[in-house]
Design a protein around this motif. Structure first.
Motif, PDB file in Angstrom:
ATOM      1  N   ARG A  36     -38.283 -58.528  28.703  1.00 25.36           N
ATOM      2  CA  ARG A  36     -37.710 -59.333  29.781  1.00 25.36           C
ATOM      3  C   ARG A  36     -36.339 -58.802  30.188  1.00 25.36           C
ATOM      4  O   ARG A  36     -36.014 -58.692  31.362  1.00 25.36           O
ATOM      5  CB  ARG A  36     -37.573 -60.793  29.328  1.00 25.36           C
ATOM      6  CG  ARG A  36     -38.888 -61.491  29.089  1.00 25.36           C
ATOM      7  CD  ARG A  36     -38.636 -62.885  28.540  1.00 25.36           C
ATOM      8  NE  ARG A  36     -39.884 -63.597  28.266  1.00 25.36           N
ATOM      9  CZ  ARG A  36     -39.939 -64.867  27.892  1.00 25.36           C
ATOM     10  NH1 ARG A  36     -38.810 -65.550  27.734  1.00 25.36           N
ATOM     11  NH2 ARG A  36     -41.092 -65.447  27.665  1.00 25.36           N
ATOM     12  N   ARG A  37     -35.555 -58.486  29.163  1.00 30.01           N
ATOM     13  CA  ARG A  37     -34.229 -57.950  29.453  1.00 30.01           C
ATOM     14  C   ARG A  37     -34.329 -56.674  30.271  1.00 30.01           C
ATOM     15  O   ARG A  37     -33.649 -56.488  31.280  1.00 30.01           O
ATOM     16  CB  ARG A  37     -33.467 -57.663  28.161  1.00 30.01           C
ATOM     17  CG  ARG A  37     -32.061 -57.134  28.411  1.00 30.01           C
ATOM     18  CD  ARG A  37     -31.565 -56.254  27.270  1.00 30.01           C
ATOM     19  NE  ARG A  37     -32.469 -55.131  27.015  1.00 30.01           N
ATOM     20  CZ  ARG A  37     -32.240 -54.165  26.144  1.00 30.01           C
ATOM     21  NH1 ARG A  37     -31.130 -54.187  25.422  1.00 30.01           N
ATOM     22  NH2 ARG A  37     -33.106 -53.176  25.955  1.00 30.01           N
ATOM     23  N   ASP A  38     -35.224 -55.783  29.849  1.00 29.37           N
ATOM     24  CA  ASP A  38     -35.383 -54.507  30.551  1.00 29.37           C
ATOM     25  C   ASP A  38     -35.717 -54.733  32.026  1.00 29.37           C
ATOM     26  O   ASP A  38     -35.175 -54.062  32.903  1.00 29.37           O
ATOM     27  CB  ASP A  38     -36.486 -53.667  29.889  1.00 29.37           C
ATOM     28  CG  ASP A  38     -36.025 -53.093  28.555  1.00 29.37           C
ATOM     29  OD1 ASP A  38     -34.818 -53.230  28.247  1.00 29.37           O
ATOM     30  OD2 ASP A  38     -36.856 -52.530  27.830  1.00 29.37           O
ATOM     31  N   ILE A  39     -36.620 -55.680  32.279  1.00 25.75           N
ATOM     32  CA  ILE A  39     -37.007 -55.955  33.670  1.00 25.75           C
ATOM     33  C   ILE A  39     -35.818 -56.483  34.460  1.00 25.75           C
ATOM     34  O   ILE A  39     -35.528 -56.009  35.560  1.00 25.75           O
ATOM     35  CB  ILE A  39     -38.181 -56.964  33.697  1.00 25.75           C
ATOM     36  CG1 ILE A  39     -39.456 -56.236  33.298  1.00 25.75           C
ATOM     37  CG2 ILE A  39     -38.325 -57.611  35.075  1.00 25.75           C
ATOM     38  CD1 ILE A  39     -40.560 -57.161  32.851  1.00 25.75           C
TER      39      ILE A  39
ATOM     40  N   MET B  97     -32.152 -55.821  38.592  1.00 27.64           N
ATOM     41  CA  MET B  97     -30.819 -56.211  39.078  1.00 27.64           C
ATOM     42  C   MET B  97     -30.049 -54.980  39.559  1.00 27.64           C
ATOM     43  O   MET B  97     -29.459 -54.986  40.633  1.00 27.64           O
ATOM     44  CB  MET B  97     -30.019 -56.915  37.964  1.00 27.64           C
ATOM     45  CG  MET B  97     -30.463 -58.324  37.642  1.00 27.64           C
ATOM     46  SD  MET B  97     -30.211 -59.491  38.990  1.00 27.64           S
ATOM     47  CE  MET B  97     -28.436 -59.760  38.886  1.00 27.64           C
ATOM     48  N   ASN B  98     -30.069 -53.938  38.736  1.00 30.26           N
ATOM     49  CA  ASN B  98     -29.279 -52.751  39.099  1.00 30.26           C
ATOM     50  C   ASN B  98     -29.850 -52.008  40.300  1.00 30.26           C
ATOM     51  O   ASN B  98     -29.154 -51.210  40.924  1.00 30.26           O
ATOM     52  CB  ASN B  98     -29.129 -51.830  37.888  1.00 30.26           C
ATOM     53  CG  ASN B  98     -28.054 -52.348  36.931  1.00 30.26           C
ATOM     54  OD1 ASN B  98     -26.961 -52.739  37.363  1.00 30.26           O
ATOM     55  ND2 ASN B  98     -28.364 -52.387  35.650  1.00 30.26           N
ATOM     56  N   ASN B  99     -31.120 -52.297  40.636  1.00 30.27           N
ATOM     57  CA  ASN B  99     -31.704 -51.701  41.838  1.00 30.27           C
ATOM     58  C   ASN B  99     -31.305 -52.452  43.105  1.00 30.27           C
ATOM     59  O   ASN B  99     -31.619 -52.012  44.213  1.00 30.27           O
ATOM     60  CB  ASN B  99     -33.225 -51.647  41.732  1.00 30.27           C
ATOM     61  CG  ASN B  99     -33.664 -50.502  40.839  1.00 30.27           C
ATOM     62  OD1 ASN B  99     -32.915 -49.537  40.656  1.00 30.27           O
ATOM     63  ND2 ASN B  99     -34.856 -50.600  40.273  1.00 30.27           N
ATOM     64  N   ILE B 100     -30.668 -53.611  42.956  1.00 27.34           N
ATOM     65  CA  ILE B 100     -30.221 -54.361  44.135  1.00 27.34           C
ATOM     66  C   ILE B 100     -28.848 -53.823  44.541  1.00 27.34           C
ATOM     67  O   ILE B 100     -27.964 -53.662  43.685  1.00 27.34           O
ATOM     68  CB  ILE B 100     -30.131 -55.879  43.843  1.00 27.34           C
ATOM     69  CG1 ILE B 100     -31.496 -56.426  43.385  1.00 27.34           C
ATOM     70  CG2 ILE B 100     -29.651 -56.637  45.090  1.00 27.34           C
ATOM     71  CD1 ILE B 100     -31.474 -57.884  42.925  1.00 27.34           C
ATOM     72  N   GLU B 101     -28.699 -53.562  45.814  1.00 27.56           N
ATOM     73  CA  GLU B 101     -27.455 -52.966  46.315  1.00 27.56           C
ATOM     74  C   GLU B 101     -26.246 -53.868  46.017  1.00 27.56           C
ATOM     75  O   GLU B 101     -26.287 -55.073  46.294  1.00 27.56           O
ATOM     76  CB  GLU B 101     -27.568 -52.758  47.830  1.00 27.56           C
ATOM     77  CG  GLU B 101     -26.600 -51.716  48.357  1.00 27.56           C
ATOM     78  CD  GLU B 101     -26.596 -51.722  49.883  1.00 27.56           C
ATOM     79  OE1 GLU B 101     -27.536 -52.280  50.496  1.00 27.56           O
ATOM     80  OE2 GLU B 101     -25.619 -51.196  50.455  1.00 27.56           O
ATOM     81  N   GLY B 102     -25.242 -53.290  45.457  1.00 28.25           N
ATOM     82  CA  GLY B 102     -24.001 -54.032  45.238  1.00 28.25           C
ATOM     83  C   GLY B 102     -23.948 -54.811  43.932  1.00 28.25           C
ATOM     84  O   GLY B 102     -22.931 -55.426  43.611  1.00 28.25           O
TER      85      GLY B 102
END
Lengths: 399, 399
Positions: A298-301, A306-311
């Motif tokens: 779950r953490r990995d997902i 999250m980090n793929n979302i801009e900003g």
């Protein structure tokens, strides 16, 4: 009409609770709300605990000893031994959750007006316990840039004053998931010796360590047995928050005998919860292996999406089941309310905990949120997709 | 080594606990000890509560709402309705025993340094709760000569000062068993209106009224809804002290919303205990009829046998399961310890609670003891015979 107390007025309200009416309204309007705001795991409670209730064999549900059922405390010692922590039943007072353990320790060790240093962000209710004991929290900032590592020793020394009585840490951390290293604990050890302080440690997420990392307990720091007080709880460990069983643990005899006076005043911790928690000690290691593997996934997902979302800046923490992330927004409280009041994607939305409630420095954490990954993988993915859309639409978006 | 707090040092120790090691020693030496010192009834817990655990149907033992499970609070309202008390679920916060309810109320309504007037003797742990909140207890004496009736209004007025914020009563009373009359409650009503005080009432023994007497609740006093805070508990009612389920009840909205902040800080009252307590609501009236008849019999035996002992004064209280009696002795603490250390009759002895712990006026209650009649009739008789012999032998006897 008589007036309420100043303390009552000053008592902080949970930042999450403020959002509850908005979540209820969203649900009434037919929207699905993914709850990433809470620390209530969805993992099943071990069958041994449920069975202990199914097989309850008493005529009278009696008070237990004020420090807790002796056989339970003995089994706790065996549990700690497995985690390389040596304690005796006399070092343990069983409490109504870690909450009561913290209250007992604060009352036992600090006078009203005394100060306790806590790296922030920290578990919001520490503010409540401090207010209720008339104690002042002195925060020192753990920054998201360092992944919420322990602040350097110089920051502690800047914060220490004549009224400083204790340092408190949560390890692994709620709300950041940060797991302190052996070196960081060594820093704490040196400070508490140098300034003769209590070291309070909330280790309720002890088992939840990922990527082969190891948890280091404050109970194993050399030469500070009289300084250390440990808070523990079965709530998260066995996904049994409702049993309300925690513990205050210390090898400092004066602290324990004083805490016992507070424990005796409230007579007994919950007996049913203790019986269930004693049975939980039979939980096979495979339970934890599976649960930890599930949380790791779950953490990995969450971290990846999250980090793929801009900003967005989302550290990859090694413990607990929380991440605190930085979002491209003007105000986390406003954003979290907007998510529930004004946003939906495919008729779904997300409930998050604004990080402001985890800081006591005014204005800190204004663009951060805590995400609890206590939902199944598919729900988490859907929630992350909703969040991504929300961050595009939110009027207070900042790039 | 860091120092403990002043509050920790000042925290009173239970006067009964001090005797525990002596009782253990007596038992180890093979003597039978009749425990008349405790409030742990021997009456079986209703089967409905045990069955609720046997049939526990949950996958996860979750937190409840911080104010308690809603359906339980609804059933509590129906229970109060049967006792002619009108309340809504919003007037109720479910707590970890009445102990937590008292802590919440004291923190919500009183500042450190404020005073609370309590007729003494009173339940010893009120001192602990006051110390822990930094609040001062102002005792006014209920005398054994009046059977521990409410002191006259003039005594209250003498005690009231600029820092007085509340009056607290326990009805029926622990440790005296005294049941307040409608007239006495009317006195309290007038005082709290005149001086704008909170009126705290501990009514955990509501059902335990004898000789056809009726319990009057502070919740039914006219025109003081904003002053009254009620403390309740299922511990004694259902002989289920270990579930740790109580309640704080008030119609004062500001008090309740403030108390909720304290309740939220500790997350949830015990869920298992709440499930059992909700099931307890199905307990048939016959349970109480039998239990009350049993206690009435026990009281009669204790009161009769006590008054037949030379030099003993034992009022005949109408409620709860305690009597406080005057003995022909120099010092109750010394006598109670002597009973365990140095006395035996037919290899039996008695453990009593010295009344000094129920007074906060220094020196008061020095020749009084509290007897809890929580043992079966035959044991009670034997215990009274032992006590009679002890009072003849005791070196500190005063005639």
């Amino acid at each position: 009409m008589p007036k309420i107390s100043d303390k009552g007025r000053m008592m902080p309200e949970s930042p999450i609770r403020k959002l509850v009416p908005f979540a209820e309204k969203a649900k009434k309007a037919g929207r699905k709300v993914f709850h990433l705001n809470i620390g209530q795991p969805d993992i099943p409670t071990p069958q041994s605990m449920i069975d202990a209730m199914h097989n309850l064999d008493v005529k009278v549900i009696e008070y237990s000893h004020s420090a807790g059922i002796h056989s339970y405390r003995e089994k706790m010692c065996a549990y700690y031994k497995k985690h390389n922590i040596d304690v005796t039943p006399n070092d343990i007072i069983v409490t109504a959750g870690a909450s009561e353990a913290i209250l007992f320790a604060v009352q036992t060790c600090l006078n009203p007006g005394d100060e306790i240093i806590i790296p922030e962000p920290f578990y919001a209710n520490y503010n409540g316990f401090a207010t209720s004991a008339g104690v002042k929290v002195k925060p020192i900032i753990s920054s998201i840039e360092s992944g919420f590592a322990l602040p350097p020793i110089s920051e502690f020394e800047k914060a220490i004053g004549p009224n400083t009585k204790a340092i408190m840490v949560c390890n692994p951390n709620n709300p950041t998931g940060y797991l302190y290293s052996a070196e960081e604990l060594e820093v704490l050890r040196k400070i508490v010796i140098k300034y003769d302080l209590f070291l309070f440690a909330d280790e309720v997420y002890r088992e939840f360590c990922y990527d082969g990392t190891v948890h280091h307990s404050v109970m194993n720091l050399e030469g500070i047995d009289d300084n250390v007080v440990l808070f523990d709880s079965v709530s998260k460990r066995y996904s049994a928050c409702g049993v309300r069983i925690g513990a205050m643990i210390s090898r400092n005899r004066e602290v324990m005998s004083t805490a016992m006076k507070f424990a005796q005043a409230r007579l007994s911790p919950p007996s049913l919860g203790q019986i269930a928690s004693e049975a939980a000690m039979e939980t096979p290691e495979s339970y934890f292996t599976e649960v930890i593997e599930e949380y790791r996934k779950r953490r990995d997902i969450v971290v990846e999406m999250m980090n793929n979302i801009e900003g967005v800046v989302c550290p990859n923490p090694k413990g607990a089941f929380y991440v605190t992330a930085k979002l491209p927004i003007d105000d986390a409280d406003r954003f979290c309310q907007w998510l529930l009041e004004d946003f939906s994607h495919e008729n779904q939305t997300v409930m998050l905990a604004p990080a402001t409630g985890f800081y006591s420095t005014p204005g800190a954490g204004k663009n951060e949120v805590r995400i609890s990954y206590v939902l199944k993988v598919d729900d988490l993915k859907n929630a992350m997709i909703s969040l991504e859309h929300a961050l595009k639409e939110y009027p207070g978006r900042i790039l």
